[in-house]
Enzyme design. Structure first.
Site, PDB file in Angstrom:
ATOM      1  N   CYS A 185       0.832  -1.293   0.055  1.00  0.00           N
ATOM      2  CA  CYS A 185       0.062  -0.119   0.176  1.00  0.00           C
ATOM      3  C   CYS A 185       0.888   1.405   0.007  1.00  0.00           C
ATOM      4  O   CYS A 185       1.605   1.508  -1.085  1.00  0.00           O
ATOM      5  CB  CYS A 185      -0.982  -0.081   1.251  1.00  0.00           C
ATOM      6  SG  CYS A 185      -2.429   1.253   1.194  1.00  0.00           S
ATOM      7  N   ASP A 224      -9.547  -3.297  -7.187  1.00  0.00           N
ATOM      8  CA  ASP A 224      -9.051  -2.265  -6.262  1.00  0.00           C
ATOM      9  C   ASP A 224      -9.643  -0.965  -6.599  1.00  0.00           C
ATOM     10  O   ASP A 224      -9.631  -0.418  -7.778  1.00  0.00           O
ATOM     11  CB  ASP A 224      -7.522  -2.072  -6.333  1.00  0.00           C
ATOM     12  CG  ASP A 224      -6.774  -1.218  -5.185  1.00  0.00           C
ATOM     13  OD1 ASP A 224      -7.616  -0.034  -5.062  1.00  0.00           O
ATOM     14  OD2 ASP A 224      -5.684  -1.550  -5.045  1.00  0.00           O
ATOM     15  N   HIS A 266      -7.869  -4.268  -3.142  1.00  0.00           N
ATOM     16  CA  HIS A 266      -6.941  -3.669  -2.443  1.00  0.00           C
ATOM     17  C   HIS A 266      -6.367  -4.254  -1.039  1.00  0.00           C
ATOM     18  O   HIS A 266      -7.358  -4.953  -0.490  1.00  0.00           O
ATOM     19  CB  HIS A 266      -7.203  -2.232  -2.012  1.00  0.00           C
ATOM     20  CG  HIS A 266      -5.706  -1.359  -1.566  1.00  0.00           C
ATOM     21  ND1 HIS A 266      -4.984  -0.807  -2.663  1.00  0.00           N
ATOM     22  CD2 HIS A 266      -5.500  -0.917  -0.323  1.00  0.00           C
ATOM     23  CE1 HIS A 266      -3.836  -0.293  -1.560  1.00  0.00           C
ATOM     24  NE2 HIS A 266      -4.235  -0.352  -0.490  1.00  0.00           N
TER      25      HIS A 266
END
Length: 281
Positions: free
Chosen positions: A169, A217, A249
């Site tokens: 991330c 995502d 995600h």
């Protein structure tokens, strides 16, 4: 259940954490703001490993703290710098370090947000978390990365010419950027890191990068992925981006509701193979 699908975690309206649930998460050592009560996080044994906190000189008044996991056997081992999500160094990041150490690596996870003095894993308010994260500028983080690779090169248990980096991330974008600015890094594996900024700098990449992204995502779109692939091609790069069509995600994080076991199990050996193929193994 907490479901993080946004590029840097959830927004406050995405979840609600009770005091009892938060206390349980904190006791377990995972990030309160991201833990799913239905998750079954992987726990990796420390047998045969040395796990410890250390400090890394970085030119700041207070040195950079870092969690280290490495094989206990003597000798020099390849090293991988592990870059956390916005939640700091919590139990999942430590477990990633143990997994890499069990695979024969020295895994080093710097606490990039330590200057704030805030215990990020204990925070449930995403606004508070992102306020801390925003204080860590690109230049500051890049400096900490370079300080970490310099520290690794001096350790008797590390192979100085075999250093890689991986991140998740927020940390995924750091991987792309680190492959541009730190010549000590031989290979990078970015897990769902933002691409908009780094795609403009694709020609600056000096080390090969493998990217893992989720087709579902909501924060890093397939248009973003296509733009990065185009930028890499235009720069004459051979870096690869793998997209798992059904993954969200955070699909590699087994402590989140977004965890996608088939994608995660496919990605892990690919990470190890990529590192070895580029001299980090």
């Amino acid at each position: 259940m907490l479901n993080l699908t946004r590029p840097d975690g959830s927004r406050p309206e995405d979840f609600h954490v009770t005091r009892r649930t938060a206390a349980g998460m904190l006791f377990a050592g995972y990030a309160v703001a991201a833990f799913s009560a239905e998750a079954a996080p992987i726990t990796t044994s420390s047998d045969g490993l040395v796990t410890e906190w250390t400090t890394i000189p970085n030119g700041a008044a207070k040195a950079l703290p870092a969690f280290v996991a490495r094989p206990a056997v003597s000798g020099r081992h390849p090293a991988i710098l592990v870059v956390n999500e916005v939640f700091g160094i919590h139990e999942w990041i430590k477990d990633i370090c143990r997994r890499l150490a069990q695979a024969g690596y020295v895994a080093v996870a710097p606490d990039f947000f330590y200057r704030s003095g805030v215990d990020l894993p204990a925070k449930s308010d995403l606004k508070e978390i992102l306020a801390v994260v925003s204080q860590a500028s690109d230049d500051q983080v890049d400096g900490d990365v370079r300080a970490t690779t310099a520290w690794i090169r001096k350790q008797p248990f590390a192979r100085p010419a075999a250093i890689g980096i991986t991140g998740f991330c927020w940390g995924g974008q750091v991987v792309w950027r680190s492959a541009m600015i730190d010549p000590e890094i031989k290979a990078g594996v970015a897990r769902y890191g933002q691409l908009k900024k780094v795609s403009l700098r694709a020609a600056e990449l000096k080390a090969p990068v493998l990217g893992f992204y989720g087709g579902k995502d909501q924060g890093i779109t397939q248009e973003d992925v296509a733009a990065m692939r185009g930028a890499l091609k235009a720069a004459g790069r051979k870096d690869e981006i793998i997209v798992y069509p059904d993954a969200q995600h955070g699909f590699l994080a087994d402590y989140r509701a977004s965890y996608d076991e088939p994608a995660a199990k496919d990605a892990w050996p690919k990470l190890l193979a990529f590192m070895k193929a580029h001299g980090v193994g």
